[in-house]
Design a protein around this motif. Structure first.
Motif, PDB file in Angstrom:
ATOM      1  N   PRO A  59     125.110  96.992  91.603  1.00 55.06           N
ATOM      2  CA  PRO A  59     125.166  95.689  90.931  1.00 55.06           C
ATOM      3  C   PRO A  59     124.659  95.812  89.495  1.00 55.06           C
ATOM      4  CG  PRO A  59     124.158  95.494  93.100  1.00 55.06           C
ATOM      5  CD  PRO A  59     124.289  96.960  92.832  1.00 55.06           C
ATOM      6  N   LEU A  60     125.381  95.204  88.567  1.00 49.85           N
ATOM      7  CA  LEU A  60     125.029  95.262  87.146  1.00 49.85           C
ATOM      8  C   LEU A  60     124.728  93.841  86.686  1.00 49.85           C
ATOM      9  CD1 LEU A  60     124.824  97.290  84.792  1.00 49.85           C
ATOM     10  CD2 LEU A  60     127.224  96.867  84.302  1.00 49.85           C
ATOM     11  N   TRP A  61     123.450  93.588  86.300  1.00 45.67           N
ATOM     12  CA  TRP A  61     122.993  92.238  85.972  1.00 45.67           C
ATOM     13  C   TRP A  61     122.589  92.166  84.508  1.00 45.67           C
ATOM     14  CZ3 TRP A  61     118.163  90.368  84.346  1.00 45.67           C
ATOM     15  CH2 TRP A  61     117.990  88.970  84.415  1.00 45.67           C
ATOM     16  N   GLN A  62     123.085  91.125  83.808  1.00 47.42           N
ATOM     17  CA  GLN A  62     122.797  90.971  82.384  1.00 47.42           C
ATOM     18  C   GLN A  62     121.843  89.812  82.148  1.00 47.42           C
ATOM     19  OE1 GLN A  62     126.245  90.367  79.904  1.00 47.42           O
ATOM     20  NE2 GLN A  62     125.080  90.571  78.001  1.00 47.42           N
ATOM     21  N   LEU A  63     120.819  90.050  81.356  1.00 48.71           N
ATOM     22  CA  LEU A  63     119.885  88.997  80.967  1.00 48.71           C
ATOM     23  C   LEU A  63     120.492  88.207  79.813  1.00 48.71           C
ATOM     24  CD1 LEU A  63     116.058  89.300  80.510  1.00 48.71           C
ATOM     25  CD2 LEU A  63     117.451  88.153  78.800  1.00 48.71           C
ATOM     26  N   THR A  64     120.603  86.896  79.976  1.00 43.32           N
ATOM     27  CA  THR A  64     121.076  85.994  78.924  1.00 43.32           C
ATOM     28  C   THR A  64     120.140  84.791  78.858  1.00 43.32           C
ATOM     29  OG1 THR A  64     122.469  84.554  80.291  1.00 43.32           O
ATOM     30  CG2 THR A  64     123.436  86.653  79.548  1.00 43.32           C
ATOM     31  N   HIS A  65     120.417  83.887  77.943  1.00 46.80           N
ATOM     32  CA  HIS A  65     119.584  82.685  77.818  1.00 46.80           C
ATOM     33  C   HIS A  65     119.769  81.734  78.986  1.00 46.80           C
ATOM     34  CE1 HIS A  65     123.477  81.280  76.301  1.00 46.80           C
ATOM     35  NE2 HIS A  65     123.060  80.045  76.543  1.00 46.80           N
ATOM     36  N   GLU A  66     120.743  81.978  79.849  1.00 46.39           N
ATOM     37  CA  GLU A  66     121.027  81.077  80.958  1.00 46.39           C
ATOM     38  C   GLU A  66     120.295  81.459  82.247  1.00 46.39           C
ATOM     39  OE1 GLU A  66     125.293  81.540  80.810  1.00 46.39           O
ATOM     40  OE2 GLU A  66     125.507  79.567  79.868  1.00 46.39           O
ATOM     41  N   VAL A  67     119.571  82.579  82.260  1.00 45.23           N
ATOM     42  CA  VAL A  67     118.900  83.019  83.475  1.00 45.23           C
ATOM     43  C   VAL A  67     117.432  82.583  83.456  1.00 45.23           C
ATOM     44  CG1 VAL A  67     120.422  85.026  83.554  1.00 45.23           C
ATOM     45  CG2 VAL A  67     118.132  85.281  82.582  1.00 45.23           C
ATOM     46  N   LYS A  68     116.767  82.730  84.605  1.00 46.46           N
ATOM     47  CA  LYS A  68     115.334  82.440  84.679  1.00 46.46           C
ATOM     48  C   LYS A  68     114.556  83.552  83.984  1.00 46.46           C
ATOM     49  CE  LYS A  68     115.808  80.288  89.251  1.00 46.46           C
ATOM     50  NZ  LYS A  68     115.437  80.428  90.688  1.00 46.46           N
ATOM     51  N   LEU A  69     113.596  83.146  83.144  1.00 43.33           N
ATOM     52  CA  LEU A  69     112.778  84.114  82.402  1.00 43.33           C
ATOM     53  C   LEU A  69     111.302  84.062  82.799  1.00 43.33           C
ATOM     54  CD1 LEU A  69     114.208  83.525  78.811  1.00 43.33           C
ATOM     55  CD2 LEU A  69     114.818  85.370  80.396  1.00 43.33           C
ATOM     56  N   GLY A  70     110.941  83.050  83.570  1.00 44.69           N
ATOM     57  CA  GLY A  70     109.519  82.850  83.867  1.00 44.69           C
ATOM     58  C   GLY A  70     108.848  81.923  82.886  1.00 44.69           C
ATOM     59  N   GLY A  79     110.298  93.461  80.856  1.00 41.06           N
ATOM     60  CA  GLY A  79     110.794  92.094  80.889  1.00 41.06           C
ATOM     61  C   GLY A  79     112.118  91.973  81.625  1.00 41.06           C
ATOM     62  N   LEU A  80     112.973  92.961  81.457  1.00 45.27           N
ATOM     63  CA  LEU A  80     114.230  92.982  82.202  1.00 45.27           C
ATOM     64  C   LEU A  80     113.963  93.008  83.704  1.00 45.27           C
ATOM     65  CD1 LEU A  80     116.420  95.469  80.128  1.00 45.27           C
ATOM     66  CD2 LEU A  80     117.077  93.157  80.789  1.00 45.27           C
ATOM     67  N   ALA A  81     113.029  93.865  84.119  1.00 43.88           N
ATOM     68  CA  ALA A  81     112.708  93.977  85.541  1.00 43.88           C
ATOM     69  C   ALA A  81     112.096  92.686  86.074  1.00 43.88           C
ATOM     70  CB  ALA A  81     111.759  95.155  85.774  1.00 43.88           C
ATOM     71  N   ALA A  82     111.240  92.051  85.269  1.00 42.44           N
ATOM     72  CA  ALA A  82     110.618  90.802  85.699  1.00 42.44           C
ATOM     73  C   ALA A  82     111.657  89.692  85.841  1.00 42.44           C
ATOM     74  CB  ALA A  82     109.531  90.389  84.706  1.00 42.44           C
ATOM     75  N   ALA A  83     112.559  89.597  84.870  1.00 39.52           N
ATOM     76  CA  ALA A  83     113.583  88.558  84.932  1.00 39.52           C
ATOM     77  C   ALA A  83     114.563  88.815  86.077  1.00 39.52           C
ATOM     78  CB  ALA A  83     114.328  88.482  83.598  1.00 39.52           C
ATOM     79  N   TRP A  84     114.921  90.064  86.293  1.00 35.82           N
ATOM     80  CA  TRP A  84     115.807  90.392  87.417  1.00 35.82           C
ATOM     81  C   TRP A  84     115.176  89.934  88.728  1.00 35.82           C
ATOM     82  CZ3 TRP A  84     115.355  93.291  91.855  1.00 35.82           C
ATOM     83  CH2 TRP A  84     116.534  93.558  92.544  1.00 35.82           C
ATOM     84  N   ALA A  85     113.900  90.211  88.914  1.00 36.79           N
ATOM     85  CA  ALA A  85     113.221  89.815  90.157  1.00 36.79           C
ATOM     86  C   ALA A  85     113.229  88.301  90.325  1.00 36.79           C
ATOM     87  CB  ALA A  85     111.786  90.346  90.169  1.00 36.79           C
ATOM     88  N   LEU A  86     112.973  87.564  89.253  1.00 42.12           N
ATOM     89  CA  LEU A  86     112.988  86.104  89.323  1.00 42.12           C
ATOM     90  C   LEU A  86     114.356  85.577  89.750  1.00 42.12           C
ATOM     91  CD1 LEU A  86     111.027  85.041  86.111  1.00 42.12           C
ATOM     92  CD2 LEU A  86     110.342  84.603  88.472  1.00 42.12           C
ATOM     93  N   ASN A  87     115.382  86.192  89.235  1.00 33.12           N
ATOM     94  CA  ASN A  87     116.731  85.708  89.517  1.00 33.12           C
ATOM     95  C   ASN A  87     117.287  86.202  90.845  1.00 33.12           C
ATOM     96  OD1 ASN A  87     117.978  84.186  86.970  1.00 33.12           O
ATOM     97  ND2 ASN A  87     116.514  85.703  86.254  1.00 33.12           N
ATOM     98  N   GLN A  88     116.573  87.128  91.484  1.00 33.52           N
ATOM     99  CA  GLN A  88     116.928  87.537  92.843  1.00 33.52           C
ATOM    100  C   GLN A  88     116.155  86.748  93.887  1.00 33.52           C
ATOM    101  OE1 GLN A  88     119.472  89.766  93.285  1.00 33.52           O
ATOM    102  NE2 GLN A  88     119.582  89.532  91.061  1.00 33.52           N
ATOM    103  N   GLY A  89     115.277  85.855  93.395  1.00 33.36           N
ATOM    104  CA  GLY A  89     114.474  85.069  94.319  1.00 33.36           C
ATOM    105  C   GLY A  89     113.289  85.822  94.864  1.00 33.36           C
ATOM    106  N   THR A 148     112.326  76.452  74.489  1.00 34.89           N
ATOM    107  CA  THR A 148     112.357  75.218  73.711  1.00 34.89           C
ATOM    108  C   THR A 148     113.014  75.434  72.344  1.00 34.89           C
ATOM    109  OG1 THR A 148     110.101  75.645  72.910  1.00 34.89           O
ATOM    110  CG2 THR A 148     110.340  74.269  74.873  1.00 34.89           C
ATOM    111  N   TYR A 149     113.489  76.624  72.096  1.00 31.71           N
ATOM    112  CA  TYR A 149     114.224  76.937  70.869  1.00 31.71           C
ATOM    113  C   TYR A 149     115.507  76.100  70.857  1.00 31.71           C
ATOM    114  CZ  TYR A 149     116.090  80.024  67.185  1.00 31.71           C
ATOM    115  OH  TYR A 149     116.578  80.529  66.011  1.00 31.71           O
ATOM    116  N   PRO A 150     115.847  75.457  69.728  1.00 34.57           N
ATOM    117  CA  PRO A 150     116.976  74.512  69.710  1.00 34.57           C
ATOM    118  C   PRO A 150     118.334  75.133  70.059  1.00 34.57           C
ATOM    119  CG  PRO A 150     115.575  74.200  67.783  1.00 34.57           C
ATOM    120  CD  PRO A 150     115.111  75.461  68.449  1.00 34.57           C
ATOM    121  N   ARG A 151     118.559  76.400  69.736  1.00 30.63           N
ATOM    122  CA  ARG A 151     119.862  77.037  69.991  1.00 30.63           C
ATOM    123  C   ARG A 151     119.640  78.321  70.805  1.00 30.63           C
ATOM    124  NH1 ARG A 151     120.230  75.296  64.579  1.00 30.63           N
ATOM    125  NH2 ARG A 151     121.904  73.786  64.208  1.00 30.63           N
ATOM    126  N   PRO A 152     119.450  78.196  72.094  1.00 37.33           N
ATOM    127  CA  PRO A 152     119.118  79.368  72.921  1.00 37.33           C
ATOM    128  C   PRO A 152     120.158  80.482  72.855  1.00 37.33           C
ATOM    129  CG  PRO A 152     118.708  77.340  74.129  1.00 37.33           C
ATOM    130  CD  PRO A 152     119.424  76.939  72.874  1.00 37.33           C
TER     131      PRO A 152
END
Length: 255
Positions: free
Chosen positions: A76-87, A243-253, A91-95
């Motif tokens: 599985p190949l997972w990409q971090l974007t502004h639309e995923v959970k980051l923890g 940070g990639l590993a942390a965000a991946w874990a968050l988005n895997q539940g 609040t940046y106006p243009r994510p």
């Protein structure tokens, strides 16, 4: 085990992380972004241990190349974007305008704590990213790195040479040659630029009622400012990968 890949403008960095990103990445390395195919044999050596691949990219055209290059791994190949959970919230106006590496840094700062944090990522460009408990990812600063400074001088003048060594210590503020003068301007001037930016950020955070921020340095040139800023810094060179590993874990539940 998770393979984490950070695609930059010049180099692509990789490492192997435990999901959650709290441990340092292992077997880290880099390839030129123009030669992403070189990643395949490097990742194949750890294929039996891998669960997935997480990546971020500031080069949109490199994403389909990466997918093609790594298809043989059948992971599985997972990409971090502004639309995923980051923890943290954004609040940046243009994510969508935020570099994915900067979002990974924010996820890493949040996972490792405490907040608020100012992340200084020193690469081809230097970015400051501000992450707080109250505002999450709030924004930051972008400046040229020292190598861009010397390259610009070379490319836009008739006689100034290309100076590539911007990491060796400067022993005097008075240059005795053109190369030395350019190195001093890049190294000492760069540190002054970093200090001015950091002072400005800290002033805004104080005015907003935030406690003293943790200053985290990362990126290939992080050592340039070590012990040179007035504020103490925490060096986490592999923060983007963590940070990639942390965000991946968050988005895997699982985080």
């Amino acid at each position: 085990m998770l393979a984490c890949i950070d695609i930059g403008n010049t180099h692509t960095h990789f490492g192997f992380c435990t999901p959650g990103g709290l441990s340092a990445a292992t077997d880290t390395g880099e390839v030129k972004t123009a030669s992403l195919e070189a990643l395949l044999p490097l990742l194949e050596t750890r294929r039996a241990e891998l669960t997935a691949i997480a990546f971020c990219s500031v080069v949109p055209a490199a994403v389909p190349r990466l997918r093609t290059a790594l298809v043989a791994l059948d992971l599985p190949l997972w990409q971090l974007t502004h639309e995923v959970k980051l923890g943290v919230d954004i609040t940046y106006p243009r994510p969508a305008e935020i570099g994915q590496d900067r979002l990974a840094n924010a996820a890493g700062a949040a996972a490792l704590g405490p907040l608020p944090a100012v992340v200084i990522d020193l690469g081809t460009a230097v970015t400051f990213d501000i992450v707080t408990d109250r505002g999450g990812y709030e924004g930051g600063i972008i400046t040229p790195g020292p190598s861009l400074m010397t390259r610009y001088l070379h490319e836009h003048t008739a006689q100034l040479p290309l100076v590539e060594d911007v990491t060796s210590p400067v022993t005097s503020a008075i240059g005795k040659s053109t190369v030395e003068a350019m190195r001093i301007g890049a190294v000492l001037g760069f540190t002054g630029l970093m200090q001015a930016c950091l002072d400005g950020v800290e002033g805004d955070l104080t005015a907003a009622g935030e406690p003293t921020a943790r200053v985290i340095t990362c990126g290939g040139a992080y050592a340039l400012v070590r012990n040179r800023l007035r504020q103490p810094t925490t060096d986490i060179p592999d923060l983007t990968l963590r940070g990639l590993a942390a965000a991946w874990a968050l988005n895997q539940g699982s985080g």
